[in-house]
Design a protein around this motif. Structure first.
Motif, mmCIF file in Angstrom:
data_model
loop_
_atom_site.group_PDB
_atom_site.id
_atom_site.type_symbol
_atom_site.label_atom_id
_atom_site.label_comp_id
_atom_site.label_asym_id
_atom_site.label_seq_id
_atom_site.Cartn_x
_atom_site.Cartn_y
_atom_site.Cartn_z
ATOM 1 N N PHE A 259 37.630 79.235 20.189
ATOM 2 C CA PHE A 259 37.862 80.519 19.757
ATOM 3 C C PHE A 259 39.466 80.692 19.747
ATOM 4 N N LEU A 260 39.734 81.561 18.766
ATOM 5 C CA LEU A 260 41.187 81.915 18.450
ATOM 6 C C LEU A 260 41.423 83.250 18.242
ATOM 7 N N ALA A 261 42.143 83.899 19.170
ATOM 8 C CA ALA A 261 42.443 85.202 18.917
ATOM 9 C C ALA A 261 43.921 85.322 18.450
ATOM 10 N N VAL A 262 44.027 86.060 17.080
ATOM 11 C CA VAL A 262 45.011 86.000 16.490
ATOM 12 C C VAL A 262 45.641 87.538 16.723
ATOM 13 N N VAL A 263 46.894 87.537 17.194
ATOM 14 C CA VAL A 263 47.430 88.947 17.512
ATOM 15 C C VAL A 263 48.868 89.025 16.769
ATOM 16 N N GLY A 264 49.293 89.858 16.705
ATOM 17 C CA GLY A 264 50.542 90.524 15.915
ATOM 18 C C GLY A 264 51.694 90.199 16.145
ATOM 19 N N GLN A 265 52.207 89.942 17.711
ATOM 20 C CA GLN A 265 53.526 90.063 17.851
ATOM 21 C C GLN A 265 53.430 88.531 18.957
ATOM 22 N N ASP A 266 54.750 87.940 18.983
ATOM 23 C CA ASP A 266 54.926 86.801 19.800
ATOM 24 C C ASP A 266 54.840 87.201 21.144
ATOM 25 N N GLY A 267 55.389 88.449 21.659
ATOM 26 C CA GLY A 267 55.939 88.600 23.127
ATOM 27 C C GLY A 267 54.624 89.397 23.759
ATOM 28 N N GLY A 268 54.589 90.665 23.746
ATOM 29 C CA GLY A 268 53.575 91.460 24.699
ATOM 30 C C GLY A 268 52.314 91.265 24.333
ATOM 31 N N GLU A 269 51.869 91.356 23.109
ATOM 32 C CA GLU A 269 50.418 91.043 22.951
ATOM 33 C C GLU A 269 49.794 90.060 23.298
ATOM 34 N N LYS A 270 50.436 89.001 22.820
ATOM 35 C CA LYS A 270 50.090 87.588 23.347
ATOM 36 C C LYS A 270 49.734 87.448 24.941
ATOM 37 N N GLU A 271 50.782 87.971 25.799
ATOM 38 C CA GLU A 271 50.653 87.819 27.092
ATOM 39 C C GLU A 271 49.692 88.699 27.531
ATOM 40 N N GLN A 272 49.195 89.709 27.099
ATOM 41 C CA GLN A 272 48.247 90.656 27.344
ATOM 42 C C GLN A 272 46.833 90.186 27.174
ATOM 43 N N PHE A 273 46.562 89.671 25.961
ATOM 44 C CA PHE A 273 45.285 88.989 25.748
ATOM 45 C C PHE A 273 45.080 87.417 26.295
ATOM 46 N N THR A 274 46.214 86.870 26.512
ATOM 47 C CA THR A 274 46.063 85.543 27.568
ATOM 48 C C THR A 274 45.799 85.968 28.884
ATOM 49 N N ALA A 275 46.235 86.899 29.380
ATOM 50 C CA ALA A 275 45.664 87.477 30.598
ATOM 51 C C ALA A 275 44.210 87.830 30.828
ATOM 52 N N ALA A 276 43.686 88.526 29.622
ATOM 53 C CA ALA A 276 42.276 88.955 29.533
ATOM 54 C C ALA A 276 41.414 87.493 29.545
ATOM 55 N N VAL A 277 41.937 86.529 28.917
ATOM 56 C CA VAL A 277 41.157 85.357 28.796
ATOM 57 C C VAL A 277 41.153 84.642 30.281
ATOM 58 N N GLN A 278 42.372 84.641 30.843
ATOM 59 C CA GLN A 278 42.424 83.882 32.200
ATOM 60 C C GLN A 278 41.384 84.697 33.346
ATOM 61 N N GLU A 279 41.157 86.016 33.031
ATOM 62 C CA GLU A 279 40.394 86.566 34.178
ATOM 63 C C GLU A 279 38.811 86.040 33.863
ATOM 64 N N PHE A 280 38.660 85.773 32.607
ATOM 65 C CA PHE A 280 37.091 85.058 32.591
ATOM 66 C C PHE A 280 36.989 83.392 33.003
ATOM 67 N N GLY A 281 38.541 82.823 32.901
ATOM 68 C CA GLY A 281 38.373 81.358 33.257
ATOM 69 C C GLY A 281 37.827 80.550 32.003
ATOM 70 N N PHE A 282 37.999 81.074 30.721
ATOM 71 C CA PHE A 282 37.615 80.492 29.748
ATOM 72 C C PHE A 282 38.767 79.272 29.250
ATOM 73 N N LYS A 283 38.421 78.059 29.053
ATOM 74 C CA LYS A 283 39.605 77.175 28.506
ATOM 75 C C LYS A 283 39.535 77.064 27.094
ATOM 76 N N ASN A 284 38.617 77.374 26.557
ATOM 77 C CA ASN A 284 38.435 77.277 24.802
ATOM 78 C C ASN A 284 38.653 78.397 24.224
ATOM 79 N N VAL A 285 39.230 79.324 24.871
ATOM 80 C CA VAL A 285 39.605 80.686 24.080
ATOM 81 C C VAL A 285 40.972 80.536 23.969
ATOM 82 N N PHE A 286 41.725 80.720 22.845
ATOM 83 C CA PHE A 286 43.232 80.655 22.899
ATOM 84 C C PHE A 286 43.783 81.785 22.234
ATOM 85 N N VAL A 287 44.836 82.138 22.309
ATOM 86 C CA VAL A 287 45.486 83.275 21.789
ATOM 87 C C VAL A 287 46.856 82.830 20.951
ATOM 88 N N GLU A 288 46.998 83.366 19.885
ATOM 89 C CA GLU A 288 48.292 82.910 19.217
ATOM 90 C C GLU A 288 48.719 84.072 18.414
#
Length: 530
Positions: A259-288
């Motif tokens: 899975f790849l979540a494509v966000v719009g900015q390098d900074g804040g958005e990527k960090e927010q979505f990455t934190a959401a993925v980490q809450e579920f502990g998924f290793k195959n969901v990426f954010v870029e």
């Protein structure tokens, strides 16, 4: 004849009796006058003895007639009365009152047959008041003939024969309507023939599953079979978390998919979505971010890659995130979804991909008149992106359906090469020129143009796809869904409750296990569709 004769004799007897009474009465009156020394005027020579003789002769003749009448009737002849006898007074009634002298009656030239005292002529004033006329002697009155013996009354004539009552003519009986059958439960829509099974479809062995999960979790692994690209932004962070929760609840094999979540900015958005993925502990969901992805392609100008953000038109901005995100995943087959996507039922991604690619389709529908003015610029932009004339496509065709956003890496590479060669620019630059361009509409238009090159894809209208499930309600479905968006997705925002059973059957038959967008009334609708 006999009865007529008897009737005539009876009439004569009555007449003779009347004459006899009249003569006797006159005889009595004359006797009284003679006894007083006078006689009535006009009766000279008619002595009492003469009148009495006439009366006796008449009585004798009457007796003969009565005897003849009695003989004819069979009755005993009556005894003739004795003329001149007086009735014997009853001693118990007391002495009889003296009879006053009767005044002389007025002269009458003719003997009246009717002894009517009131018709007597007025007397002379010198004669004094008239004396009352004594009643005729009963002895001189004709005897009342004995009535014939009572005959029984003739039987009443028999009533006329009552005509036989004809049997009542039966009124024409209307044909008995057939009994009303019990209400037939609605027939479930026919299930269309299933797509031919994919001969390569089989369950992964534990070892294969372990390898697939490892490759999906390693973004550099080029052997990834299935991938899901999901463009999103900070406003849909909550929807993205719901999608991750539905993966964990319903997708049995989601760990074998990248899975790849494509966000719009390098900074804040990527960090927010990455934190959401980490809450579920998924290793195959990426954010870029889209900026980082564009910089990975050499033919995309760096200036464009660094500046690609919300400043661009919405549709080109989102389209670039989807198409480049799908290429960036580096998987054999990719499914594009939006950040509002939610999984509806238990599913396996492996089956979702295999079901589509066992019978791939290009879906479109004909936009209704009232929306074509709105949709035409988007359709024409898609045709322009692939440099195809409008006349090459069906009239009012709308290649924008959400349930078939599957991209094969091979066709996707050929598509990019064709468009970039036609425009001599990168796909990102071409997209920036078409503010109304939908990325998937252009991709399906490309498949339609080269359908001879890709014969495995069936070109199908939404109506033809859904008709087996909606049956006679297909027009109702199409009329409700006359919207300028995907007929198979935005239907959820407009569909009425009476079409839920048919739409649910379509979801089951077509094996659609998720929706790309969430309609406003989704929670209530979702409860009805479980």
């Amino acid at each position: 004849m006999e009865s007529r004769r008897l009737f005539t004799i009876a009439i004569v007897l009555v007449f003779l009796g009347i004459i006899t009474v009249s003569v006797v009465s006159r005889s009595s009156d004359c006797s009284a006058l003679y006894s007083q020394g006078s006689h009535p005027v006009g009766h000279v020579g008619n002595t009492p003895h003469d009148l009495l003789a006439q009366a006796q002769a008449l009585e004798s003749q009457a007796a003969k007639l009565r005897a003849e009448a009695a003989r004819l009737s069979g009755a005993e002849p009556p005894s003739p009365p004795v003329v001149g006898t007086e009735p014997v007074p009853d001693a118990s009634s007391g002495p009889s009152a003296p009879v006053p002298p009767a005044p002389a009656p007025a002269p009458s030239p003719v003997v009246s047959p009717t002894p009517d005292p009131a018709a007597a002529a007025p007397v002379s004033p010198a004669a004094g008041p008239p004396a009352p006329v004594p009643p005729p002697s009963p002895a001189l009155a004709p005897p009342t003939p004995k009535p014939p013996p009572a005959q029984p009354p003739p039987p009443p004539p028999p009533p006329p024969p009552t005509p036989a009552t004809p049997p009542p003519t039966p009124s024409p009986t209307p044909p008995t309507p057939p009994p009303t059958p019990p209400p037939t439960p609605p027939t479930p829509p026919p299930t269309p023939s299933k797509p031919p099974p994919n001969p390569t479809s089989k369950e992964l062995t534990p070892k294969e599953r372990e390898a697939a999960e490892a490759c999906a979790a390693d973004f550099s692994c080029a052997k990834c079979e299935y991938g899901v690209a999901l463009p999103t932004y900070w406003g849909h962070l909550q929807e993205f978390s719901k999608f991750l929760a539905s993966l964990q609840r319903y997708a049995e094999d989601f760990r074998t998919v990248r899975f790849l979540a494509v966000v719009g900015q390098d900074g804040g958005e990527k960090e927010q979505f990455t934190a959401a993925v980490q809450e579920f502990g998924f290793k195959n969901v990426f954010v870029e971010s889209i900026n980082a992805i564009l910089r990975s392609y050499s033919n995309v100008p760096t200036s464009l890659a660094d500046s690609w953000n919300y400043g661009y038109a919405k549709f080109p901005y989102q389209g670039v995130k989807k198409m480049y995100g799908a290429r960036y995943l580096n998987c054999s087959k990719v499914l594009l979804v939006d950040s509002e996507t939610t999984i509806l039922k238990p599913m396996k991604f492996k089956e979702v991909f295999e079901d589509f690619y066992a019978h791939p389709r290009v879906l479109y529908h004909r936009v209704c008149d009232k929306y074509w003015d709105f949709c035409a610029p988007y359709s024409h932009s898609a045709y322009d992106m692939v440099k195809a004339p409008i006349s090459m496509f069906p009239e009012r065709a709308w290649f924008f359906e959400a349930q078939n956003w599957f991209l094969e890496r091979k066709i996707m590479t050929e598509y990019f090469t064709y468009v970039e060669s036609a425009w001599n620019e990168s796909y990102a630059e071409i997209s920036s020129h078409f503010i109304n361009g939908f990325e998937m509409s252009a991709f399906w238009a490309y498949i339609y143009m080269f359908r001879d090159k890709y014969p495995e894809y069936e070109i199908l209208t939404v109506r033809d796809l859904m008709a087996p499930y909606f049956g006679p309600k297909i027009d109702q479905y199409m009329n409700q869904m006359c919207v300028p968006f995907g007929m198979t997705e935005h239907v959820l925002a407009n569909i009425t409750a009476d079409l839920y059973p048919e739409y649910k059957a379509a979801l089951t038959g077509l094996k659609w296990r998720f929706i790309r967008t969430m309609p406003p009334d989704f929670p209530g609708w979702f409860d009805n569709m479980q």
